[in-house]
Motif scaffolding. Structure first.
Motif, PDB file in Angstrom:
ATOM      1  N   LEU A  66       0.876  -1.166   0.000  1.00 30.61           N
ATOM      2  CA  LEU A  66       0.000   0.000   0.000  1.00 30.61           C
ATOM      3  C   LEU A  66       0.916   1.218   0.000  1.00 30.61           C
ATOM      4  CD1 LEU A  66      -2.804   1.281   0.218  1.00 30.61           C
ATOM      5  CD2 LEU A  66      -2.595   1.070   2.704  1.00 30.61           C
ATOM      6  N   ILE A  67       0.823   2.009  -1.071  1.00 31.70           N
ATOM      7  CA  ILE A  67       1.731   3.143  -1.245  1.00 31.70           C
ATOM      8  C   ILE A  67       0.929   4.434  -1.244  1.00 31.70           C
ATOM      9  CG2 ILE A  67       3.388   4.220  -2.827  1.00 31.70           C
ATOM     10  CD1 ILE A  67       4.057   1.415  -3.832  1.00 31.70           C
ATOM     11  N   GLU A  68       1.433   5.380  -0.494  1.00 27.47           N
ATOM     12  CA  GLU A  68       0.842   6.724  -0.480  1.00 27.47           C
ATOM     13  C   GLU A  68       1.946   7.696  -0.867  1.00 27.47           C
ATOM     14  OE1 GLU A  68      -0.798   9.754   2.849  1.00 27.47           O
ATOM     15  OE2 GLU A  68      -1.640   7.736   2.893  1.00 27.47           O
ATOM     16  N   GLY A  69       1.775   8.323  -2.006  1.00 21.71           N
ATOM     17  CA  GLY A  69       2.830   9.194  -2.521  1.00 21.71           C
ATOM     18  C   GLY A  69       4.032   8.354  -2.891  1.00 21.71           C
ATOM     19  N   ALA A  70       5.174   8.675  -2.283  1.00 24.88           N
ATOM     20  CA  ALA A  70       6.395   7.919  -2.558  1.00 24.88           C
ATOM     21  C   ALA A  70       6.745   6.966  -1.417  1.00 24.88           C
ATOM     22  CB  ALA A  70       7.550   8.890  -2.794  1.00 24.88           C
ATOM     23  N   HIS A  71       5.834   6.834  -0.450  1.00 26.40           N
ATOM     24  CA  HIS A  71       6.133   6.020   0.735  1.00 26.40           C
ATOM     25  C   HIS A  71       5.253   4.774   0.807  1.00 26.40           C
ATOM     26  CE1 HIS A  71       8.610   9.258   2.224  1.00 26.40           C
ATOM     27  NE2 HIS A  71       7.617  10.103   1.997  1.00 26.40           N
ATOM     28  N   THR A  72       5.863   3.677   1.228  1.00 25.32           N
ATOM     29  CA  THR A  72       5.114   2.448   1.471  1.00 25.32           C
ATOM     30  C   THR A  72       4.468   2.554   2.841  1.00 25.32           C
ATOM     31  OG1 THR A  72       6.638   1.160   0.126  1.00 25.32           O
ATOM     32  CG2 THR A  72       5.289  -0.064   1.693  1.00 25.32           C
ATOM     33  N   VAL A  73       3.151   2.471   2.878  1.00 25.26           N
ATOM     34  CA  VAL A  73       2.408   2.565   4.129  1.00 25.26           C
ATOM     35  C   VAL A  73       2.355   1.210   4.827  1.00 25.26           C
ATOM     36  CG1 VAL A  73       0.164   3.109   5.149  1.00 25.26           C
ATOM     37  CG2 VAL A  73       1.019   4.459   3.215  1.00 25.26           C
TER      38      VAL A  73
END
Length: 122
Positions: free
Chosen positions: A84-91
């Motif tokens: 699950l990715i939000e923007g450039a970060h893996t959540v």
């Protein structure tokens, strides 16, 4: 010393890779064959050590007395990981749990289950 030994030093000055006409690296192919040979040698030895005559590797969980690397790879081709990715970060990372047969094969081959988890979750 022969003439060819005098011409070529025992240790080449720069590392060279042997490639085929298509550009495939022969070393990589050799490594794949080595892994295949090790799997097909070690698994039957481990099965004998654990008193297992067969494993359910065929479709519909039919028993197999002589597992091949192709059957093992097919079984692990179903292993998945979702991120699950939000923007450039893996959540969050979602791993599909290994089946009991996959765990059994890993144990027989001496591969830790952690090899199938992302580095930050080990």
């Amino acid at each position: 010393m022969t003439a060819s030994q005098e011409e070529s030093p025992p240790f080449p000055r720069e590392r060279q890779s042997v490639t085929t006409e298509g550009g495939e690296d022969v070393k990589l192919y050799f490594l794949a064959l080595l892994v295949q040979a090790l799997i097909e040698r070690e698994l039957p030895l481990a099965m004998k050590r654990e008193n297992l005559d067969e494993l359910a590797l065929y479709p519909e969980q039919r028993q197999c007395a002589r597992p091949t690397t192709e059957q093992i790879m097919r079984l692990f081709s179903l292993a998945q990981r979702h991120r699950l990715i939000e923007g450039a970060h893996t959540v969050q990372v979602f791993d599909v749990p290994l089946t009991e047969l996959q765990r059994q094969l890993l144990r027989l081959l001496g591969v830790p289950e952690d090899a199938f988890r992302p580095p930050d979750y080990r």
